[in-house]
Design a protein around this motif. Sequence first.
Motif, PDB file in Angstrom:
ATOM      1  N   ILE A   2      24.127 -18.725 -47.971  1.00 36.13           N
ATOM      2  CA  ILE A   2      23.598 -20.066 -47.682  1.00 36.13           C
ATOM      3  C   ILE A   2      23.035 -20.180 -46.270  1.00 36.13           C
ATOM      4  O   ILE A   2      22.585 -21.247 -45.871  1.00 36.13           O
ATOM      5  N   GLY A   3      23.054 -19.084 -45.523  1.00 37.59           N
ATOM      6  CA  GLY A   3      22.425 -19.080 -44.206  1.00 37.59           C
ATOM      7  C   GLY A   3      23.269 -19.624 -43.073  1.00 37.59           C
ATOM      8  O   GLY A   3      22.738 -20.090 -42.064  1.00 37.59           O
ATOM      9  N   PHE A   4      24.578 -19.605 -43.231  1.00 40.80           N
ATOM     10  CA  PHE A   4      25.506 -20.045 -42.194  1.00 40.80           C
ATOM     11  C   PHE A   4      26.267 -18.836 -41.672  1.00 40.80           C
ATOM     12  O   PHE A   4      26.355 -17.817 -42.344  1.00 40.80           O
ATOM     13  N   THR A   5      26.874 -19.012 -40.519  1.00 42.32           N
ATOM     14  CA  THR A   5      27.893 -18.051 -40.096  1.00 42.32           C
ATOM     15  C   THR A   5      29.189 -18.487 -40.765  1.00 42.32           C
ATOM     16  O   THR A   5      29.303 -19.621 -41.242  1.00 42.32           O
ATOM     17  N   ARG A   6      30.168 -17.600 -40.802  1.00 44.80           N
ATOM     18  CA  ARG A   6      31.455 -17.977 -41.391  1.00 44.80           C
ATOM     19  C   ARG A   6      32.056 -19.153 -40.651  1.00 44.80           C
ATOM     20  O   ARG A   6      32.607 -20.073 -41.241  1.00 44.80           O
ATOM     21  N   ARG A   7      31.903 -19.159 -39.341  1.00 41.89           N
ATOM     22  CA  ARG A   7      32.459 -20.250 -38.519  1.00 41.89           C
ATOM     23  C   ARG A   7      31.771 -21.589 -38.812  1.00 41.89           C
ATOM     24  O   ARG A   7      32.419 -22.613 -38.899  1.00 41.89           O
ATOM     25  N   THR A   8      30.449 -21.567 -38.990  1.00 43.20           N
ATOM     26  CA  THR A   8      29.728 -22.804 -39.326  1.00 43.20           C
ATOM     27  C   THR A   8      30.173 -23.324 -40.688  1.00 43.20           C
ATOM     28  O   THR A   8      30.378 -24.524 -40.872  1.00 43.20           O
ATOM     29  N   LEU A   9      30.332 -22.414 -41.643  1.00 44.30           N
ATOM     30  CA  LEU A   9      30.832 -22.811 -42.961  1.00 44.30           C
ATOM     31  C   LEU A   9      32.210 -23.458 -42.832  1.00 44.30           C
ATOM     32  O   LEU A   9      32.455 -24.520 -43.414  1.00 44.30           O
ATOM     33  N   SER A  10      33.085 -22.857 -42.061  1.00 39.93           N
ATOM     34  CA  SER A  10      34.432 -23.412 -41.859  1.00 39.93           C
ATOM     35  C   SER A  10      34.364 -24.801 -41.223  1.00 39.93           C
ATOM     36  O   SER A  10      35.084 -25.708 -41.640  1.00 39.93           O
ATOM     37  N   ARG A  11      33.517 -24.959 -40.207  1.00 36.29           N
ATOM     38  CA  ARG A  11      33.384 -26.272 -39.556  1.00 36.29           C
ATOM     39  C   ARG A  11      32.857 -27.321 -40.522  1.00 36.29           C
ATOM     40  O   ARG A  11      33.329 -28.456 -40.540  1.00 36.29           O
ATOM     41  N   ARG A  12      31.876 -26.939 -41.315  1.00 39.49           N
ATOM     42  CA  ARG A  12      31.287 -27.883 -42.287  1.00 39.49           C
ATOM     43  C   ARG A  12      32.333 -28.335 -43.296  1.00 39.49           C
ATOM     44  O   ARG A  12      32.430 -29.515 -43.622  1.00 39.49           O
TER      45      ARG A  12
END
Length: 127
Positions: free
Chosen positions: A27-37
């Motif tokens: 989906i074009g995120f980093t793992r950390r961005t996914l976690s934050r979202r």
Amino acid sequence: MADTFSQRLRAFVIEMPISEVEVAEVIGFTRRTLSRRLKSEGTTFTKVLNEARFNVAKHLLVNTDMRLAEISDALEFSEPAAFTHAFRRWTGTTPSAWRKKHQQVEPLCCAERPDGARVRQRRRLPE
């Protein structure tokens, strides 16, 4: 009503069971961005994955005659005991007991396919 990010993600992991890192990449995120979202919606990847697995497990238990070992494999549990343990945690009961309680169907019957083969199927009883 708009779907939340976690609802869309849940649908995605049902169709393609992959890791958090792989989902983030797709989906074009980093793992950390996914976690934050997900955190902003009050959930985690593990919770989303478990909810997806639980929904698929319920569907398979009610609508098929798959053995528990087959369902465990389909949901990518390490072994049937791990599936049973998770299902008991989710529902407070075993998959077999849950199936028996929720499966309001006529006994298995046979139907003929256009090619003449006979297949076992279940039909829902009217509620």
